[in-house]
Design a protein around this motif. Sequence first.
Motif, PDB file in Angstrom:
ATOM      1  N   ALA A 132       4.118 -10.037   0.922  1.00  0.00           N
ATOM      2  CA  ALA A 132       5.171 -10.680   1.717  1.00  0.00           C
ATOM      3  C   ALA A 132       6.552 -10.098   1.423  1.00  0.00           C
ATOM      4  O   ALA A 132       7.446 -10.124   2.278  1.00  0.00           O
ATOM      5  CB  ALA A 132       5.171 -12.186   1.458  1.00  0.00           C
ATOM      6  N   SER A 133       6.739  -9.550   0.220  1.00  0.00           N
ATOM      7  CA  SER A 133       8.047  -8.982  -0.150  1.00  0.00           C
ATOM      8  C   SER A 133       8.405  -7.765   0.692  1.00  0.00           C
ATOM      9  O   SER A 133       9.557  -7.341   0.711  1.00  0.00           O
ATOM     10  CB  SER A 133       8.057  -8.614  -1.640  1.00  0.00           C
ATOM     11  OG  SER A 133       7.250  -7.469  -1.879  1.00  0.00           O
ATOM     12  N   HIS A 136      -0.350  -8.866  16.249  1.00  0.00           N
ATOM     13  CA  HIS A 136       0.378  -8.926  14.975  1.00  0.00           C
ATOM     14  C   HIS A 136      -0.175  -7.877  14.003  1.00  0.00           C
ATOM     15  O   HIS A 136      -0.704  -8.188  12.939  1.00  0.00           O
ATOM     16  CB  HIS A 136       0.266 -10.321  14.370  1.00  0.00           C
ATOM     17  CG  HIS A 136       1.327 -10.614  13.354  1.00  0.00           C
ATOM     18  ND1 HIS A 136       2.549 -11.167  13.686  1.00  0.00           N
ATOM     19  CD2 HIS A 136       1.377 -10.404  12.017  1.00  0.00           C
ATOM     20  CE1 HIS A 136       3.284 -11.300  12.606  1.00  0.00           C
ATOM     21  NE2 HIS A 136       2.603 -10.853  11.569  1.00  0.00           N
ATOM     22  N   ASP A 158       8.329  -7.741   3.837  1.00  0.00           N
ATOM     23  CA  ASP A 158       8.774  -8.253   5.130  1.00  0.00           C
ATOM     24  C   ASP A 158      10.273  -8.020   5.290  1.00  0.00           C
ATOM     25  O   ASP A 158      11.078  -8.477   4.465  1.00  0.00           O
ATOM     26  CB  ASP A 158       8.450  -9.756   5.212  1.00  0.00           C
ATOM     27  CG  ASP A 158       8.637 -10.327   6.607  1.00  0.00           C
ATOM     28  OD1 ASP A 158       9.150  -9.593   7.473  1.00  0.00           O
ATOM     29  OD2 ASP A 158       8.266 -11.489   6.808  1.00  0.00           O
ATOM     30  N   HIS A 159      10.656  -7.324   6.343  1.00  0.00           N
ATOM     31  CA  HIS A 159      12.080  -7.026   6.579  1.00  0.00           C
ATOM     32  C   HIS A 159      12.695  -7.940   7.635  1.00  0.00           C
ATOM     33  O   HIS A 159      13.820  -7.715   8.069  1.00  0.00           O
ATOM     34  CB  HIS A 159      12.238  -5.564   7.008  1.00  0.00           C
ATOM     35  CG  HIS A 159      11.747  -4.583   5.984  1.00  0.00           C
ATOM     36  ND1 HIS A 159      12.316  -4.465   4.734  1.00  0.00           N
ATOM     37  CD2 HIS A 159      10.715  -3.704   6.014  1.00  0.00           C
ATOM     38  CE1 HIS A 159      11.667  -3.536   4.031  1.00  0.00           C
ATOM     39  NE2 HIS A 159      10.686  -3.071   4.796  1.00  0.00           N
ATOM     40  N   ASN A 160      11.938  -8.954   8.055  1.00  0.00           N
ATOM     41  CA  ASN A 160      12.480  -9.881   9.054  1.00  0.00           C
ATOM     42  C   ASN A 160      13.553 -10.770   8.412  1.00  0.00           C
ATOM     43  O   ASN A 160      13.539 -11.009   7.201  1.00  0.00           O
ATOM     44  CB  ASN A 160      11.373 -10.772   9.610  1.00  0.00           C
ATOM     45  CG  ASN A 160      10.379  -9.974  10.439  1.00  0.00           C
ATOM     46  OD1 ASN A 160      10.642  -8.846  10.824  1.00  0.00           O
ATOM     47  ND2 ASN A 160       9.229 -10.579  10.695  1.00  0.00           N
ATOM     48  N   LEU A 186       0.088  -4.206  11.685  1.00  0.00           N
ATOM     49  CA  LEU A 186       1.081  -3.617  10.775  1.00  0.00           C
ATOM     50  C   LEU A 186       0.387  -2.698   9.785  1.00  0.00           C
ATOM     51  O   LEU A 186      -0.752  -2.959   9.389  1.00  0.00           O
ATOM     52  CB  LEU A 186       1.801  -4.730  10.023  1.00  0.00           C
ATOM     53  CG  LEU A 186       3.080  -4.365   9.261  1.00  0.00           C
ATOM     54  CD1 LEU A 186       4.190  -3.988  10.251  1.00  0.00           C
ATOM     55  CD2 LEU A 186       3.535  -5.541   8.413  1.00  0.00           C
ATOM     56  N   ARG A 238       0.934 -10.004   5.997  1.00  0.00           N
ATOM     57  CA  ARG A 238       0.363 -11.271   5.549  1.00  0.00           C
ATOM     58  C   ARG A 238      -1.001 -11.033   4.922  1.00  0.00           C
ATOM     59  O   ARG A 238      -1.750 -10.127   5.316  1.00  0.00           O
ATOM     60  CB  ARG A 238       0.218 -12.242   6.728  1.00  0.00           C
ATOM     61  CG  ARG A 238       1.529 -12.620   7.379  1.00  0.00           C
ATOM     62  CD  ARG A 238       1.383 -13.736   8.405  1.00  0.00           C
ATOM     63  NE  ARG A 238       0.509 -13.424   9.506  1.00  0.00           N
ATOM     64  CZ  ARG A 238       0.691 -13.853  10.756  1.00  0.00           C
ATOM     65  NH1 ARG A 238       1.744 -14.603  11.042  1.00  0.00           N
ATOM     66  NH2 ARG A 238      -0.160 -13.570  11.710  1.00  0.00           N
ATOM     67  N   ASN A 284       6.702  -7.285  13.154  1.00  0.00           N
ATOM     68  CA  ASN A 284       5.610  -8.062  12.582  1.00  0.00           C
ATOM     69  C   ASN A 284       5.746  -8.184  11.074  1.00  0.00           C
ATOM     70  O   ASN A 284       6.309  -7.301  10.414  1.00  0.00           O
ATOM     71  CB  ASN A 284       4.265  -7.422  12.933  1.00  0.00           C
ATOM     72  CG  ASN A 284       3.958  -7.529  14.420  1.00  0.00           C
ATOM     73  OD1 ASN A 284       4.413  -8.461  15.085  1.00  0.00           O
ATOM     74  ND2 ASN A 284       3.199  -6.580  14.937  1.00  0.00           N
ATOM     75  N   SER A 285       5.206  -9.247  10.525  1.00  0.00           N
ATOM     76  CA  SER A 285       5.327  -9.523   9.096  1.00  0.00           C
ATOM     77  C   SER A 285       3.990  -9.271   8.390  1.00  0.00           C
ATOM     78  O   SER A 285       2.927  -9.633   8.926  1.00  0.00           O
ATOM     79  CB  SER A 285       5.746 -10.977   8.869  1.00  0.00           C
ATOM     80  OG  SER A 285       6.975 -11.250   9.503  1.00  0.00           O
ATOM     81  N   GLN A 293      -4.021  -5.683  10.307  1.00  0.00           N
ATOM     82  CA  GLN A 293      -3.108  -5.148   9.301  1.00  0.00           C
ATOM     83  C   GLN A 293      -3.925  -4.320   8.311  1.00  0.00           C
ATOM     84  O   GLN A 293      -5.022  -4.718   7.904  1.00  0.00           O
ATOM     85  CB  GLN A 293      -2.374  -6.280   8.590  1.00  0.00           C
ATOM     86  CG  GLN A 293      -1.564  -7.131   9.552  1.00  0.00           C
ATOM     87  CD  GLN A 293      -0.475  -7.944   8.881  1.00  0.00           C
ATOM     88  OE1 GLN A 293      -0.276  -7.882   7.664  1.00  0.00           O
ATOM     89  NE2 GLN A 293       0.269  -8.694   9.681  1.00  0.00           N
TER      90      GLN A 293
END
Length: 576
Positions: A426-427, A357, A429-431, A359, A456, A453-454, A500
Amino acid sequence: MHSHPRSLKALAGFFAALLLAVLLPASAPAQVFAGRPKLIVIVVIDQFRGDYLNRDRSEFKGRGFNLFMKEGAWFTDCYYDYANTKTAPGHATIGTGAYTDGHGIDSNEWWDASRSYDLKVSSVQDERYQLVDLPHDSIPANAPGAPDWATKWVVGASPLNLRATTLGDELRLATDGRARVYGISLKDRAAILPAGQSANGAFWIDNSSGHFTTSTYYMEHLPEWAKAFNAGGRVEQAARAANAEGTTQFFELVGRTPEANSYELDFAKALIAGEKLGQNGVTDLVVVSLSANDIQGHQFGPDSDFEQQMILSLDHDLDGFNTWLDKSIGLDNVWLALTADHGIAPIPGEAAKLGIHSLAIDMDKVYEKVNAELNQKHAAGQHLAFLLPDPDLPYIVLDKRTFEKFGVDEKAAEEEVAALLPAAVASLDHNPAPFTRALPPTVVQPNQHRLPNSPRVQDVYTRLQLAKGQLPPSEWGRLLAHSYTEHGNWYVMMILDAFQLAGGGQFAGTNHFSPWSYDRHVPLAFFGAPFVPGEYHEQVAPVDLAVTLASLAGVNQPSAAVGRVLTVAIKPVSGK
């Protein structure tokens, strides 16, 4: 009654020796170091993760890395016990046996409220001094088109910010200054900080020309041997070997190649010979910090073919350097130590392909989001800067002038920023939005492929929490506590999830700055008469290096040291 002539002669010799001992007290310190090494050499490899030696051990030849791994005491599980894994704090830790909360160095550069709100200051920047004997075109006032008022010298450097003594300082103190101590690196911070406050000299390169320089903190001019090295064609040879002949970007273009290590080690030989180290009747010390691995590693990461090429080339160069030491001083008279200032994360995109995970997070966008929220709350939608620019994790520095303008104190300001950061990260995040319960129930169509992946956040702590020790009562809390210092600013410390890191935009490289194991894992190894050869798997820390060598050398531990003596790898004292 007559005395025997031999008795009279012996008595006369006794009184002569007694008189000599009284009249020559300066010789006493040498006796303290009877049986100690003539020279200690600490080799620091910038951005060299601890698993590298295992990964390539079958390829090593001669007495480069093998000198440590096969003939020395090699600790495979050495981890920094702090969260701000960067070059300057790492080198300070190696020299002092302390962490940031002891030696005061938390980053490579920082906003210093007492010195400037226009620019960060580096960890070793010191405007009271200047750099010496630079090539003519490296001096700002001599640059084409420079105005008359331009500074006529390059701002110097010193251990001004280092709040603890080093192993070198303790050797100097124990011998009334007779021990000679030096630091060498491509980088000023890596040359200065591990050597200490009382070092006889620290040498680093002018980034443009590649010539070695120093600061008037140490000396007015370079020694003759250093001038000869700069003028002897070695810099041009290094540039040719790196396919960068005639470059005015030596640090960037030559510094990232294996040739830079060879160049530094040749300078180390010139220093040892020129200063006659190991010939002073006491223990001398040289710290050589090899920068090339870091300069290259940020771009290509730890798993590239370039990394393996760098390691195998360095193995060859260390073999040559160790052979030279054996011939010039004798390895029986030398103690060596090997370590690194930090590890490194894998390149996020490469790790993500394996399912990790990982990023790269665009911190500029995070800053924009937090500043917008703070402006909306305090400044009626204006566009004021509540955060100082140029984010450099793990620290996020507040502009306290802006908060104070609206009557917000440090506690409230830091808590506001700490609360906003997780949502701002978190903003990005494009999921698709996760499934949420609704009435009537929402049917979610499963994806047919893995989602991106997001971003975090693991933790955020304010400066006041760090200062007061309001941290988890755990190993994690200890890592954070060891990372604390202050520079007069308000700030928060943000820890992203493992793998990350700050990036975004066109960023395709990697970085180091976290408490995660890959950033904290470094090698630690010793070679020399006191050490029991072997491979050791107990967990140790870089703070143990200075403490162990200080104990064996018979000097005080550095002033803020928290390490332990690695007795498991030390031979019993003969006769006991």
